[in-house]
Design an enzyme around this catalytic site. Structure first.
Site, PDB file in Angstrom:
ATOM      1  N   MET A   1      65.553  55.802  61.922  1.00  8.70           N
ATOM      2  CA  MET A   1      64.507  55.659  60.892  1.00  8.70           C
ATOM      3  C   MET A   1      63.724  54.359  61.088  1.00  8.70           C
ATOM      4  SD  MET A   1      66.919  56.798  57.662  1.00  8.70           S
ATOM      5  CE  MET A   1      68.147  55.562  58.102  1.00  8.70           C
TER       6      MET A   1
ATOM      7  N   LYS B   1      64.632  64.555  51.558  1.00  3.67           N
ATOM      8  CA  LYS B   1      63.793  63.384  51.293  1.00  3.67           C
ATOM      9  C   LYS B   1      62.739  63.266  52.389  1.00  3.67           C
ATOM     10  CE  LYS B   1      67.705  60.869  49.253  1.00  3.67           C
ATOM     11  NZ  LYS B   1      68.734  61.879  49.541  1.00  3.67           N
TER      12      LYS B   1
ATOM     13  N   ASP C   1      69.182  69.019  53.468  1.00  2.00           N
ATOM     14  CA  ASP C   1      68.169  68.020  53.800  1.00  2.00           C
ATOM     15  C   ASP C   1      67.190  68.591  54.819  1.00  2.00           C
ATOM     16  OD1 ASP C   1      69.185  66.121  52.131  1.00  2.00           O
ATOM     17  OD2 ASP C   1      70.224  64.989  53.688  1.00  2.00           O
TER      18      ASP C   1
END
Length: 343
Positions: free
Chosen positions: A256, A145, A123
């Site tokens: 996030m 992502k 990632d």
């Protein structure tokens, strides 16, 4: 005794079965060697001309005599000789938590798994800068992502894990933080187990704790907060969730959550959280560009906007923010910021 030899541009002959030798071959090629592979049954025909090193992989009981003969040939011609164990057994998957991105926060088990990997699916928030050195024998595949863009969908990542493992490879799934904290690690574990693929989990240092610590903010502090709640800010929370969070007390850590910060602040305010509750936004924890933007529930949206805060960031809400700022002499800055934004 451990010796290090510069093999860049040197001829290295790897003798052994192709499947068992694959990690050894990849490691020497990564070191810059000119690698030639020779099948185990052709051990007697190994050409030692201009060869720096011969590596016999595996060998087994039947190959002992041939291996000793090859070793004697190497000795007589001044060629280095080494034996290494080959890759054995079926493929497997290791889900690895890479921590917040700092190489020093990678665990020993995580480093060992990378060293042994044939394939690494990584990632963007994992410790990737030194990945080629950490996993010298591995194929490196970026499946990270980005906000609003998934290079490889989760179903595709699950399929890759299973496909590589069923082909006999050791697959490391390297994730930022901990694989089971908003990392979809449990989904990947389930996909492997459903196909009969052995899967091991190596925990990582969660950014929910480590990033506030990097900014000097403790998530708990005696007499101030005896609990903390970790929340995903990927999607807006409901009014009921805001009410529960505001009623719990303690510290709220949001991962996030930059894009949903206005919704979160408004919801907590409606749920009764006081306007002067300290809030911090810690961006890019443990990087050279780490930055903390502080404010209160009433001012943090304006402060974060003025500072142009961006992901990746961790939000911390609670009196521990004031504790952290006081430890660093920043409490007066919080007070001035609160007063200026309120006026």
């Amino acid at each position: 005794m451990q010796l290090e030899i510069d093999l860049a541009g040197q001829r290295v002959v790897i003798v052994g079965a192709a499947r068992a030798s694959r990690r050894v071959v990849a490691r020497y090629r990564a070191a810059g060697a000119d690698v030639e592979c020779v099948a185990a049954e052709s051990i007697d025909a190994v050409d030692l001309a201009a060869t720096r090193l011969v590596v016999l992989v595996g060998g087994g009981h039947d190959g002992i005599e041939a291996g000793e003969t090859l070793q004697e040939r190497c000795r007589s011609e001044g060629v280095l000789f080494s034996r290494e164990a080959g890759a054995v057994g079926p493929g497997q998957v290791t889900l690895v938590g890479g921590g917040p991105g700092a190489l020093g926060l990678l665990t020993l088990d995580a480093a060992a798994a990378l060293q042994d990997a044939d394939v690494v699916l990584y990632d963007r928030l994992a410790p990737t800068r030194d990945l080629a050195a950490l996993a010298p024998a591995a194929e490196l595949v970026d499946v990270g992502k980005l906000p609003g863009h998934h290079r490889v969908p989760q179903s595709g990542i699950n399929d890759l894990l299973v496909q590589h493992a069923l082909a006999g490879r050791h697959v490391v799934r390297l994730k930022g933080g901990d694989p089971f904290v908003f990392g979809r690690g449990s989904e990947e574990l389930a996909a492997c187990l459903a196909e009969g693929v052995p899967c091991r989990v190596v925990p990582g240092v969660s950014s929910a704790i480590s990033v506030p610590a990097a900014a000097g903010i403790p998530v708990t502090h005696r007499g101030v907060s005896h609990l903390f709640t970790v929340v995903s800010g990927h999607a807006p929370l409901t009014d009921e969730e805001h009410l529960h969070l505001a009623g719990l007390g303690g510290t709220i850590v949001v991962l996030m959550g930059v894009s949903t910060l206005p919704h979160l602040v408004a919801g907590l305010g409606r749920a009764g959280m006081r306007p002067d509750m300290p809030v911090a936004v810690v961006e890019r924890g443990y990087s050279a560009s780490q930055r903390t933007t502080a404010g209160t529930l009433a001012t943090i949206v304006t402060a974060a906007g003025a500072a142009r805060c961006q992901s990746p960031a961790v939000l911390v809400i609670g009196e521990v923010v004031r504790v952290g700022l006081e430890l660093q002499g920043g409490a007066m800055h919080l007070a001035r910021l609160t007063e200026s934004l309120a006026s």
